[in-house]
Design a protein around this motif. Structure first.
Motif, PDB file in Angstrom:
ATOM      1  N   GLY A  20     -19.797  -0.996 -10.441  1.00  0.00           N
ATOM      2  CA  GLY A  20     -18.440  -0.916 -10.923  1.00  0.00           C
ATOM      3  C   GLY A  20     -17.472  -1.590 -10.076  1.00  0.00           C
ATOM      4  O   GLY A  20     -17.703  -2.597  -9.835  1.00  0.00           O
ATOM      5  N   TYR A  21     -16.533  -0.903  -9.927  1.00  0.00           N
ATOM      6  CA  TYR A  21     -15.314  -1.500  -8.963  1.00  0.00           C
ATOM      7  C   TYR A  21     -14.866  -0.550  -7.817  1.00  0.00           C
ATOM      8  O   TYR A  21     -14.835   0.623  -8.075  1.00  0.00           O
ATOM      9  CB  TYR A  21     -14.051  -1.959  -9.939  1.00  0.00           C
ATOM     10  CG  TYR A  21     -14.254  -2.767 -10.915  1.00  0.00           C
ATOM     11  CD1 TYR A  21     -14.083  -4.220 -11.145  1.00  0.00           C
ATOM     12  CD2 TYR A  21     -14.229  -2.089 -12.429  1.00  0.00           C
ATOM     13  CE1 TYR A  21     -14.209  -4.950 -12.277  1.00  0.00           C
ATOM     14  CE2 TYR A  21     -14.248  -2.878 -13.759  1.00  0.00           C
ATOM     15  CZ  TYR A  21     -14.601  -4.254 -13.576  1.00  0.00           C
ATOM     16  OH  TYR A  21     -14.611  -5.104 -14.420  1.00  0.00           O
ATOM     17  N   HIS A  22     -14.382  -1.177  -7.006  1.00  0.00           N
ATOM     18  CA  HIS A  22     -13.558  -0.490  -6.045  1.00  0.00           C
ATOM     19  C   HIS A  22     -11.983  -0.652  -6.388  1.00  0.00           C
ATOM     20  O   HIS A  22     -11.752  -1.909  -6.646  1.00  0.00           O
ATOM     21  CB  HIS A  22     -13.712  -0.814  -4.387  1.00  0.00           C
ATOM     22  CG  HIS A  22     -15.087  -0.304  -3.901  1.00  0.00           C
ATOM     23  ND1 HIS A  22     -15.370  -0.784  -2.666  1.00  0.00           N
ATOM     24  CD2 HIS A  22     -15.991   0.526  -4.396  1.00  0.00           C
ATOM     25  CE1 HIS A  22     -16.622   0.076  -2.635  1.00  0.00           C
ATOM     26  NE2 HIS A  22     -16.972   0.868  -3.669  1.00  0.00           N
ATOM     27  N   VAL A  23     -11.288   0.280  -6.394  1.00  0.00           N
ATOM     28  CA  VAL A  23      -9.853   0.255  -6.371  1.00  0.00           C
ATOM     29  C   VAL A  23      -8.957  -0.054  -5.178  1.00  0.00           C
ATOM     30  O   VAL A  23      -9.049   0.687  -4.341  1.00  0.00           O
ATOM     31  CB  VAL A  23      -9.412   1.630  -7.220  1.00  0.00           C
ATOM     32  CG1 VAL A  23      -7.793   1.452  -7.363  1.00  0.00           C
ATOM     33  CG2 VAL A  23     -10.311   1.816  -8.496  1.00  0.00           C
ATOM     34  N   LEU A  24      -8.226  -1.318  -5.175  1.00  0.00           N
ATOM     35  CA  LEU A  24      -7.783  -1.835  -3.896  1.00  0.00           C
ATOM     36  C   LEU A  24      -6.177  -1.747  -4.264  1.00  0.00           C
ATOM     37  O   LEU A  24      -5.536  -2.357  -4.994  1.00  0.00           O
ATOM     38  CB  LEU A  24      -8.039  -3.166  -3.565  1.00  0.00           C
ATOM     39  CG  LEU A  24      -7.602  -3.445  -2.265  1.00  0.00           C
ATOM     40  CD1 LEU A  24      -7.956  -2.668  -1.020  1.00  0.00           C
ATOM     41  CD2 LEU A  24      -7.769  -4.920  -1.958  1.00  0.00           C
ATOM     42  N   THR A  25      -5.366  -0.750  -3.524  1.00  0.00           N
ATOM     43  CA  THR A  25      -3.965  -0.350  -4.018  1.00  0.00           C
ATOM     44  C   THR A  25      -3.172  -0.792  -2.722  1.00  0.00           C
ATOM     45  O   THR A  25      -3.619  -0.171  -1.664  1.00  0.00           O
ATOM     46  CB  THR A  25      -3.793   1.071  -4.548  1.00  0.00           C
ATOM     47  OG1 THR A  25      -4.551   1.217  -5.454  1.00  0.00           O
ATOM     48  CG2 THR A  25      -2.252   1.154  -4.919  1.00  0.00           C
ATOM     49  N   PRO A  26      -2.126  -1.628  -2.819  1.00  0.00           N
ATOM     50  CA  PRO A  26      -1.374  -1.716  -1.664  1.00  0.00           C
ATOM     51  C   PRO A  26      -0.550  -0.327  -1.438  1.00  0.00           C
ATOM     52  O   PRO A  26       0.055   0.345  -2.468  1.00  0.00           O
ATOM     53  CB  PRO A  26      -0.173  -2.778  -2.135  1.00  0.00           C
ATOM     54  CG  PRO A  26      -0.982  -3.554  -3.456  1.00  0.00           C
ATOM     55  CD  PRO A  26      -1.819  -2.390  -3.899  1.00  0.00           C
ATOM     56  N   PHE A  27      -0.236  -0.157  -0.278  1.00  0.00           N
ATOM     57  CA  PHE A  27       0.529   1.174   0.357  1.00  0.00           C
ATOM     58  C   PHE A  27       1.464   0.669   1.020  1.00  0.00           C
ATOM     59  O   PHE A  27       1.399  -0.074   2.205  1.00  0.00           O
ATOM     60  CB  PHE A  27      -0.702   1.964   0.908  1.00  0.00           C
ATOM     61  CG  PHE A  27       0.024   3.420   1.261  1.00  0.00           C
ATOM     62  CD1 PHE A  27       0.138   4.204   0.380  1.00  0.00           C
ATOM     63  CD2 PHE A  27       0.542   3.600   2.475  1.00  0.00           C
ATOM     64  CE1 PHE A  27       0.711   5.661   0.526  1.00  0.00           C
ATOM     65  CE2 PHE A  27       1.040   5.004   2.790  1.00  0.00           C
ATOM     66  CZ  PHE A  27       1.075   5.754   1.757  1.00  0.00           C
TER      67      PHE A  27
END
Length: 265
Positions: free
Chosen positions: A100-107
């Motif tokens: 699947g995917y890893h979710v990469l979110t800017p913080f």
């Protein structure tokens, strides 16, 4: 009686034995080196996992390279998630080896810098992995997140090719320099694998909570095994020589006995 050692068969056997001894010794040394490396790595991981949490900016900054001693350290950060610039990392697996995917979110931190947060794993919407998946939203507003500090991913370290021409908002590697260019922002070196707050409904599925340890004892056992093999080679050679000598002496004695027997009348 030892002249048989000069025969072609015995010369080859002796040369093979002489080559095997240093080869096995070197293999034992190599395994011991692997044991020492794995032991040192396990010690670093243990120290990192048991260390007290610290603010992320005490260990990394824009352009910084996360070191082995900083890897897996628990860090905290205060700010807000920027889901508008969220991307997914392709071809990642969960604990059940599902792709699947890893979710990469800017913080976005309170001082304006950006921390990359791997929020966890989600399943892909289909086999093609071309459409951006549906991702549960993170908490809104200003919050504090915790996670394991990780170094930037590179092709050299991970073996993952950084492919071009991917679908919109999809990447192959988590790399702060690459994301800094995309976001046009001051991005802290490395990223964190989020451990808290835990997502509602366990989606995304958190990753990287326990890096595990490598079995260094196995390398130690292999090293001893190779050295025992190297010691066994000359012992085996001596045993074979003595057996050959015994057989030749027995054959010579039998021949001499047959020659000394009186002729039948």
């Amino acid at each position: 009686m030892y002249r048989f050692l000069l025969s072609r068969q015995w010369v080859i056997l002796t040369l093979v034995a002489l080559l095997l001894i240093p080869t096995m010794i070197r293999l034992g040394i190599w395994q011991m080196h692997r044991y020492e490396l794995r032991t040192a790595r396990n010690q670093l991981v243990t120290e990192a996992l048991t260390a007290k949490p610290v603010p992320v900016e005490t260990l990394t900054s824009p352009g910084n390279t996360v070191t082995n001693t900083e890897r897996y350290r628990t860090v905290t950060a205060k700010g807000r998630f920027d889901t508008a610039d969220e991307v997914v990392v392709r071809r990642r697996t969960n604990s059940d080896d599902e792709v699947g995917y890893h979710v990469l979110t800017p913080f976005v931190l309170t001082d304006g810098k950006v921390l990359l947060v791997n929020r966890g794993w989600i399943a892909s919407d289909g086999p093609s992995q071309t459409a951006f998946p549906k991702i549960p939203a993170p908490p809104r507003g200003e919050i504090t997140v915790s996670g394991r500090l990780m170094p930037d991913e590179t092709t050299a370290a991970s073996g993952i090719k950084n492919l071009k021409g991917l679908p919109d908002r999809q990447v192959m590697l988590i790399n702060s320099a690459q994301e800094a260019r995309r976001l046009d922002a001051r991005v802290l070196g490395g990223y964190i694998a989020q451990t808290a707050p835990e997502p509602k409904g366990d989606v995304p599925e958190l990753v990287g909570n326990d890096p595990g340890s490598e079995d260094a004892a196995l390398n130690y056992a292999y090293a001893i095994q190779w050295w025992l093999f190297s010691a066994a080679v000359p012992v085996g050679w001596v045993v074979l020589v003595r057996r050959e000598l015994r057989d030749r002496r027995a054959a010579a004695a039998e021949k001499e006995t047959s020659q000394n027997e009186p002729a039948t009348v």
